[in-house]
Design a protein around this motif. Structure first.
Motif, mmCIF file in Angstrom:
data_model
loop_
_atom_site.group_PDB
_atom_site.id
_atom_site.type_symbol
_atom_site.label_atom_id
_atom_site.label_comp_id
_atom_site.label_asym_id
_atom_site.label_seq_id
_atom_site.Cartn_x
_atom_site.Cartn_y
_atom_site.Cartn_z
ATOM 1 N N VAL A 496 -2.909 2.520 5.732
ATOM 2 C CA VAL A 496 -2.917 1.456 4.728
ATOM 3 C C VAL A 496 -2.923 0.111 5.442
ATOM 4 N N THR A 497 -3.862 -0.744 5.087
ATOM 5 C CA THR A 497 -3.965 -2.063 5.696
ATOM 6 C C THR A 497 -4.229 -3.099 4.590
ATOM 7 N N PRO A 498 -4.041 -4.376 4.911
ATOM 8 C CA PRO A 498 -4.415 -5.407 3.926
ATOM 9 C C PRO A 498 -5.929 -5.406 3.718
ATOM 10 N N SER A 499 -6.357 -5.709 2.510
ATOM 11 C CA SER A 499 -7.781 -5.889 2.239
ATOM 12 C C SER A 499 -8.094 -7.383 2.330
ATOM 13 N N PRO A 500 -9.367 -7.760 2.322
ATOM 14 C CA PRO A 500 -9.696 -9.194 2.346
ATOM 15 C C PRO A 500 -9.071 -9.968 1.198
ATOM 16 N N LYS A 501 -8.744 -9.286 0.093
ATOM 17 C CA LYS A 501 -8.152 -9.946 -1.067
ATOM 18 C C LYS A 501 -6.625 -9.992 -1.015
ATOM 19 N N THR A 502 -6.032 -9.294 -0.056
ATOM 20 C CA THR A 502 -4.568 -9.240 0.005
ATOM 21 C C THR A 502 -4.005 -10.587 0.432
#
Length: 533
Positions: A496-502
């Protein structure tokens, strides 16, 4: 002239009323922030300038030496408790004086008035005793396979969608994803249904659940009316929830109970508990060495261990299942959203937790049950810290049922402060969880606070993710187990990683009265390296 007088009279009456109302705390020596006419201290949240949680935190921090402070919720006078010893007195020692919640709906409302949340007095005590056996470890052991089926189904669906994705990963709205997972768990564990809303996006069960739990303008308007004019309950029946949705879930419960009675069907779920309660055959098991689901698990008081002979009607039984849905759908999915967010933005914590999960899976040869999930210490530490930083219930209230002396609000006060019968006491869980006197670097996500070496340093009544005292959340064990089962399967299969929208750091959306992140609850999931599975 006559028209002018008639116009002035109500305005003058309103001005006198507000003047008297907003002088309440000042006259009694209780510190508070300056109120705005009619809106009190709620102006900034109402106009979406500040999230209601941050509004409460601002008041809490404004008077750091006070044992309690005042807040005007429109024209209601709430006493906000800051002192842990006062919380002990209100929540436990003098519980009989503060045993009830306030309601924002009509007393005839089928959802809350007859549910464990809305019941008062002896009826609440009897219902608590009736339901408490449903949430013991021994009962949850039977439900864990049902929960695991839902978590494994979630993983299968994500794998299928990833295979279809050209990028090999998924950018997801985690609130929608975990709401669907929580929906499926509740469907099977509370209603005895097999629902796959993770794959079937438009299934009726999920649609009705969303309809019932979604707070839009109409629901908020009704809530404000009930807050400002609570006496309206005596004249008009107001419900904040969809009648169609409530009727839908009620029919499922009653139809399932009838079917099981007629066909002698037994299944380890909440419907079975309600069926036994209806028959009067539900008993408290004498289980020695009952293991908690984790640090955040609340302890059942003697009230919940009593023997009940009361017969419950169908509406009471259906109300408990509906309340279980309402609580599990929103609070559990919210807990999952923020836990996964913290794992995404803290890769070191995620990596360490994954190692613990892999070790547990290998040692138990893939046979994971209630006990093995709850023996993963680091998983419990991570969840406990997530519940500290993002408590799903930011605050709770109690109604004072007889005149009560809170003592002096601060060292400079010259007289004691008395709560009158019917006064509202507010317990600010979120601000206390962020108080640097109790948690160093409170904005930092640090699971080590809950290690065996450190958790004894947490001061009693400063950690309350599931409330306090006999009226705490009856389903804490279930919620903790459900979240742990989900995290176990997700981290065993995905990164699980941040997305560009996070949005990093996370910030609550002031335009929403519930716990939603500004910019959306987005994360990115991708498959793990196959060599480590």
């Amino acid at each position: 002239m006559i028209l002018y007088i008639w116009l002035c009279v109500p305005l003058v009456a309103l001005w006198l009323y507000l003047r008297k109302t907003y002088a309440y705390f000042k006259d009694r020596g209780v510190n508070h922030l300056p109120p705005v006419p009619v809106l009190g201290n709620m102006a900034r949240p109402v106009f979406r300038k500040e999230h209601a949680i941050h509004n409460l935190c601002r008041l809490y921090s404004a008077f750091p030496e006070d044992r309690f402070v005042g807040i005007y919720e429109f024209v209601n006078k709430l006493t906000v408790i800051r002192d842990p010893e006062l919380l002990r007195a209100i929540g436990v020692k003098d519980f009989d004086c503060f045993s009830d919640h306030r309601l924002f709906t009509s007393k005839e409302d089928r959802l809350f008035a007859k549910s464990l949340f809305g019941l008062t007095g002896q009826k609440w005590r009897d219902m608590r005793s009736t339901l408490s056996p449903a949430f013991t470890g021994s009962k949850l052991r039977g439900m864990v396979p049902l929960i695991q089926d839902c978590s494994k189904n979630l993983v299968r669906q994500l794998n299928e969608e990833m295979k279809e994705s050209k990028s090999g990963y998924l950018d997801l709205d985690s609130k929608d994803l975990f709401s669907r997972y929580a929906n499926d768990v509740i469907a099977t564990c509370a209603f005895g249904l097999q629902v796959n809303s993770v794959a079937e996006k438009n299934n009726t069960f999920h649609a009705m659940g969303t309809k019932m739990t979604k707070f839009e303008f109409v629901q908020l308007a009704k809530m404000f009316i009930m807050i400002i004019f609570p006496f309206i309950n005596k004249f008009v029946e107001i419900s904040m929830f969809s009648k169609n949705a409530i009727d839908y879930f009620s029919k499922i419960v009653l139809r399932t109970i009838k079917d099981r009675e007629e066909n002698n069907i037994h299944r380890p779920d909440l419907i079975q508990i309600l069926l036994e309660a209806k028959k009067g055959t539900l008993t408290h098991e004498n289980v020695k060495d009952e293991k908690d689901a984790g640090f955040a698990t609340v302890e059942e008081s003697n009230i919940g261990k009593g023997i009940v002979k009361r017969a419950w009607d169908d509406d009471h039984l259906a109300a408990q299942a509906i309340l279980f849905f309402f609580g599990g759908f929103e609070t559990v999915s919210t807990t999952m959203v923020f836990l996964i967010y913290e794992l995404a933005v803290n890769p070191d914590v995620q990596s360490k937790l994954r190692q613990e999960i892999d070790k547990c899976y290998k040692e138990n040869q893939g046979k994971i049950d209630y006990d093995t999930i709850n023996q993963i210490k680091y998983l419990d530490m991570v969840l406990s810290e997530s519940l500290r930083k993002w408590p799903p219930l930011p605050a709770i209230d109690r109604i004072c049922q007889k005149r009560y002396n809170l003592g002096k609000p601060h060292n400079k006060a010259t007289k004691d402060y008395y709560l009158e019968t019917g006064s509202i006491v507010f317990i600010p869980i979120w601000p206390i969880h962020y108080d640097p006197r109790y948690y160093s670097e409170p904005t930092r996500f640090n699971p080590e606070r809950f290690s065996d070496d450190n958790k004894h340093n947490i001061k009693p009544f400063t950690y309350m993710p599931f409330g306090i005292g006999p009226r705490n959340c009856i389903g804490s064990r279930f919620a903790i187990t459900e979240v742990k089962a989900m995290v176990f399967e997700l981290l065993r299969n995905f990164e699980v990683t941040p997305s560009p929208k996070t949005r990093v750091p996370a910030e609550l959306d002031p335009s929403n009265f519930t716990m939603r992140l500004l910019g959306g609850n987005y994360i990115r999931m991708k498959p793990r390296n196959s060599s480590v599975l």
